[in-house]
Design an enzyme around this catalytic site. Structure first.
Site, PDB file in Angstrom:
ATOM      1  N   ARG A   1      -9.158  -5.377   5.368  1.00 22.42           N
ATOM      2  CA  ARG A   1     -10.510  -5.856   5.079  1.00 22.42           C
ATOM      3  C   ARG A   1     -10.490  -7.372   4.893  1.00 22.42           C
ATOM      4  O   ARG A   1      -9.627  -7.909   4.200  1.00 22.42           O
ATOM      5  CB  ARG A   1     -11.068  -5.186   3.822  1.00 22.42           C
ATOM      6  CG  ARG A   1     -11.226  -3.681   3.979  1.00 22.42           C
ATOM      7  CD  ARG A   1     -11.856  -3.034   2.790  1.00 22.42           C
ATOM      8  NE  ARG A   1     -11.883  -1.582   2.941  1.00 22.42           N
ATOM      9  CZ  ARG A   1     -12.320  -0.731   2.008  1.00 22.42           C
ATOM     10  NH1 ARG A   1     -12.791  -1.197   0.866  1.00 22.42           N
ATOM     11  NH2 ARG A   1     -12.308   0.576   2.235  1.00 22.42           N
TER      12      ARG A   1
ATOM     13  N   GLU B   1     -12.972   0.452 -10.574  1.00 18.83           N
ATOM     14  CA  GLU B   1     -13.074   1.440  -9.492  1.00 18.83           C
ATOM     15  C   GLU B   1     -11.716   1.710  -8.843  1.00 18.83           C
ATOM     16  O   GLU B   1     -10.978   0.781  -8.522  1.00 18.83           O
ATOM     17  CB  GLU B   1     -14.049   0.944  -8.423  1.00 18.83           C
ATOM     18  CG  GLU B   1     -14.187   1.905  -7.250  1.00 18.83           C
ATOM     19  CD  GLU B   1     -14.821   1.264  -6.023  1.00 18.83           C
ATOM     20  OE1 GLU B   1     -14.604   1.791  -4.923  1.00 18.83           O
ATOM     21  OE2 GLU B   1     -15.502   0.230  -6.185  1.00 18.83           O
TER      22      GLU B   1
END
Length: 427
Positions: A261, A348
């Site tokens: 990413r 997260e």
């Protein structure tokens, strides 16, 4: 992708659902495009019908010796033949414009998803585990990791920011986590292990919703392929363009892959440490289901991810994301946030989403119900089971000792080759 019939039949409800996501009304402009496209299609049918009718009439006129009528009809047919290609081109252009507009609209939120603009609007559903009571002040992984083999400097030297070089027991612990996750998802939870491509075509990233809107978040090769940001892309597209049999569903797949990413939308966030990397590994979970089964499958998938955290003894909380924090393709998402004592915060570690038929429409993935005519779009779901690097961070912070060592969680010992604790590397 959205069903144009849904917008035609209830434009106000469609816009109201988008408004919950903070998206301006689009139904009117979409329907205007649709009307133009349908008008062109209607005109094409009329031209084709008239051309066929006039062509037949030419023969009849010639048979009667009516040359003037026959010549007039020939001229009309010639004009219609000229008009038809232009109409076909207009129809293709209008369809492309309509599809482009539809593909830029996010999925509609499911009923019960809380409204909110950002993560502040997320709702805690549950918690598991009790954070450890340390006899010392716990440190962040970025402080305890380097002497144990989490080498940020060498990673940056070789590849730049957001790359890390793992050595020795740290590398072994990372591998152990990945293998444990994969074994659990395949052996206990019934996911089919896959090794998918890491490079994919435009159609694949369009199908799962990364294109066209989020191209800046991806890496692209010189031959115009895309490095996958998650195995969701490859696994979900395994059913691209297919019509599945009802008996094949649910189809559950998992893969351990590198993920890539650019983090274009995360500039300045988590620049320190191992949380947000350009390259990382993740065990991905993907389910392909019947529409009526997707909600239950979503709960099951999330529980499969939770089971990994529970086995590792890592406290976490389960969050229901609000409309403003959900991903583009999701209609409902649960985030699992693991406790990081060094940061004194939950972060997260897994995101599990039900995308409904949104991705399936983009991929044209269908199934044939047993007792029904025709086909229906499947529902697709994806989740992390888990992100390996972030789980490594959680283990380092939760299992750290006052002397700077890190104990290995019991469930990982069979994967560690006799290593029970990470200690500073020699030299």
């Amino acid at each position: 992708m959205h069903d144009i019939r849904l917008i035609r039949e209830n434009a106000e409800a469609f816009d109201a659902a988008l408004a919950r996501r903070g998206v301006d009304a689009v139904a009117a402009s979409i329907l205007e495009m649709d009307t133009r496209r349908r008008d062109i299609a209607t005109r094409m049918q009329e031209v084709q019908a008239r051309r066929n009718e006039a062509s037949k009439a030419i023969g009849a006129a010639m048979g009667k010796g009516d040359k003037d009528t026959a010549e007039a009809l020939k001229a009309e047919v010639a004009a219609l033949k000229t008009e038809l290609p232009a109409l076909e081109e207009d129809e293709r252009t209008q369809t492309a414009l309509q599809n482009a507009a539809l593909s830029a609209i996010p999925n509609l939120p499911a009923d019960g998803v809380p409204e909110g603009e950002d993560e502040a609007g997320n709702v805690e559903v549950s918690r598991w585990g009790t954070p450890r009571d340390f006899a010392f002040t716990p440190k962040e992984h970025a402080d305890i990791g380097p002497v144990l083999g989490l080498d940020f400097e060498t990673g940056a030297l070789i590849a730049g920011a957001r790359f890390t070089f793992l050595r020795g027991g740290m590398a072994r612990l990372h591998r152990a986590l990945a293998q444990f996750m994969l074994d659990r998802q395949t052996g206990e939870n019934g996911y089919l292990e896959c090794i998918p491509p890491l490079l994919v075509k435009d159609e694949a990233v369009f199908g799962t919703g990364q294109l066209p809107k989020f191209s800046e978040d991806l890496f692209r090769t010189t031959d115009r392929r895309w490095l996958i940001p998650t195995a969701e892309v490859s696994l979900t597209n395994a059913v691209q363009g297919q019509i599945l049999n009802d008996a094949q569903l649910p189809l559950r797949m998992t893969a351990l892959t590198p993920c890539f990413r650019s983090e274009a939308g995360a500039a300045g966030r988590d620049t320190r440490g191992f949380i947000r990397q350009h390259q990382f590994e993740k065990v991905e979970l993907v389910s392909i289901t019947r529409p009526e089964d997707s909600e239950a499958e979503h709960e099951r998938m999330t529980a499969c991810a939770e089971g990994v955290l529970q086995a590792l003894g890592l406290p976490y909380r389960k969050m229901l994301l609000c409309t403003g924090d959900m991903g583009f393709t999701a209609r409902k998402t649960y985030d699992l946030e693991v406790w990081l004592p060094g940061q004194n915060a939950y972060r997260e570690i897994s995101s599990c989403s039900n995308c409904g038929d949104f991705q399936a429409r983009r991929m044209n993935a269908r199934y044939r119900p047993v007792e029904a005519k025709g086909t229906e779009f499947v529902h697709t779901l994806n989740g992390s089971g888990l992100a390996v690097g972030r789980t490594l961070v959680a283990v380092l912070e939760n299992y750290q000792q006052e002397d700077g060592s890190v104990d290995v969680p019991e469930v990982l010992l069979p994967y560690m080759g006799g290593l029970t604790r990470l200690v500073p590397l020699a030299g």
